[in-house]
Design a protein around this motif. Structure first.
Motif, PDB file in Angstrom:
ATOM      1  N   UNK A   8      44.327 -55.180 -45.969  1.00 50.20           N
ATOM      2  CA  UNK A   8      44.624 -55.516 -44.826  1.00 50.20           C
ATOM      3  C   UNK A   8      43.897 -57.045 -44.354  1.00 50.20           C
ATOM      4  N   UNK A   9      43.280 -57.397 -45.303  1.00 47.73           N
ATOM      5  CA  UNK A   9      42.429 -58.447 -44.967  1.00 47.73           C
ATOM      6  C   UNK A   9      43.180 -59.915 -45.140  1.00 47.73           C
ATOM      7  N   UNK A  10      43.057 -60.921 -44.131  1.00 47.09           N
ATOM      8  CA  UNK A  10      43.871 -62.016 -44.190  1.00 47.09           C
ATOM      9  C   UNK A  10      42.922 -63.253 -45.274  1.00 47.09           C
ATOM     10  N   UNK A  11      43.457 -64.257 -45.201  1.00 54.98           N
ATOM     11  CA  UNK A  11      42.881 -65.340 -45.963  1.00 54.98           C
ATOM     12  C   UNK A  11      41.461 -65.934 -45.456  1.00 54.98           C
ATOM     13  N   UNK A  12      41.107 -65.333 -44.323  1.00 55.55           N
ATOM     14  CA  UNK A  12      39.597 -65.885 -43.764  1.00 55.55           C
ATOM     15  C   UNK A  12      38.879 -64.583 -43.963  1.00 55.55           C
ATOM     16  N   UNK A  13      39.213 -63.589 -44.649  1.00 54.40           N
ATOM     17  CA  UNK A  13      38.244 -62.390 -44.689  1.00 54.40           C
ATOM     18  C   UNK A  13      38.150 -61.689 -43.512  1.00 54.40           C
ATOM     19  N   UNK A  14      39.114 -61.637 -42.696  1.00 54.83           N
ATOM     20  CA  UNK A  14      39.000 -60.860 -41.475  1.00 54.83           C
ATOM     21  C   UNK A  14      40.305 -59.801 -41.650  1.00 54.83           C
ATOM     22  N   UNK A  15      40.642 -58.849 -40.530  1.00 52.03           N
ATOM     23  CA  UNK A  15      41.805 -58.236 -40.764  1.00 52.03           C
ATOM     24  C   UNK A  15      42.812 -58.733 -40.118  1.00 52.03           C
ATOM     25  N   UNK A  16      44.060 -58.781 -40.848  1.00 55.04           N
ATOM     26  CA  UNK A  16      45.250 -59.576 -40.431  1.00 55.04           C
ATOM     27  C   UNK A  16      45.532 -58.980 -39.050  1.00 55.04           C
ATOM     28  N   UNK A  17      46.042 -60.190 -38.038  1.00 51.84           N
ATOM     29  CA  UNK A  17      46.211 -59.829 -36.816  1.00 51.84           C
ATOM     30  C   UNK A  17      47.395 -58.828 -36.864  1.00 51.84           C
ATOM     31  N   UNK A  18      48.498 -58.933 -37.538  1.00 49.63           N
ATOM     32  CA  UNK A  18      49.691 -57.977 -37.520  1.00 49.63           C
ATOM     33  C   UNK A  18      49.225 -56.659 -37.910  1.00 49.63           C
ATOM     34  N   UNK A  19      48.465 -56.505 -38.656  1.00 48.71           N
ATOM     35  CA  UNK A  19      47.919 -55.224 -38.677  1.00 48.71           C
ATOM     36  C   UNK A  19      47.499 -54.175 -37.574  1.00 48.71           C
TER      37      UNK A  19
END
Length: 125
Positions: free
Chosen positions: A18-29
């Motif tokens: 569920x991680x995005x390219x910034x290392x945070x959880x993807x907003x869509x999740x």
């Protein structure tokens, strides 16, 4: 449970996928978790099927991190004839419960559906 936030509807832990390219959880999740929680509350009020028809507002306050315990709170903010607006707040518990962080909030509108998937009146409150 916080009276202002409403009832805890979901508690989930994001996964590495569920991680995005910034290392945070993807907003869509998180958006999907909010939609699930809002649909549960709206379905209880409608006493049946509902569909998301609008996201009136959405505000990301802090990033979601891998390892966060994510709690999704929801309550009815207003009712119409066929629809209900659900206030949804998302909070993370971090550091083994030592820290609580507000993550995001929004208002999602759901419409009650009949057997033909058309809007129907909400039952009396």
């Amino acid at each position: 449970m916080s009276d202002m936030r409403g009832e805890v509807i979901l508690r989930v832990v994001p996964r590495p996928a569920d991680i995005n390219s910034n290392g945070h959880i993807f907003g869509g999740w998180v958006l999907s978790q909010m939609d699930i929680a809002g649909g549960i509350v709206a379905g209880r009020i409608a006493k049946g099927a509902v569909a998301t028809v609008a996201i009136e507002s959405m505000k990301f306050i802090s990033p979601i991190l891998l390892g966060d315990l994510v709690s999704v709170y929801a309550h009815a903010e207003r009712r119409g004839r066929t629809s209900v607006a659900i206030r949804i707040d998302v909070v993370a518990t971090r550091g083994g419960g030592a820290e609580t962080v507000d993550l995001t909030s929004g208002v999602f509108t759901f419409v009650a559906l009949d057997e033909n998937h058309r809007p129907r009146l909400l039952p009396d409150a």
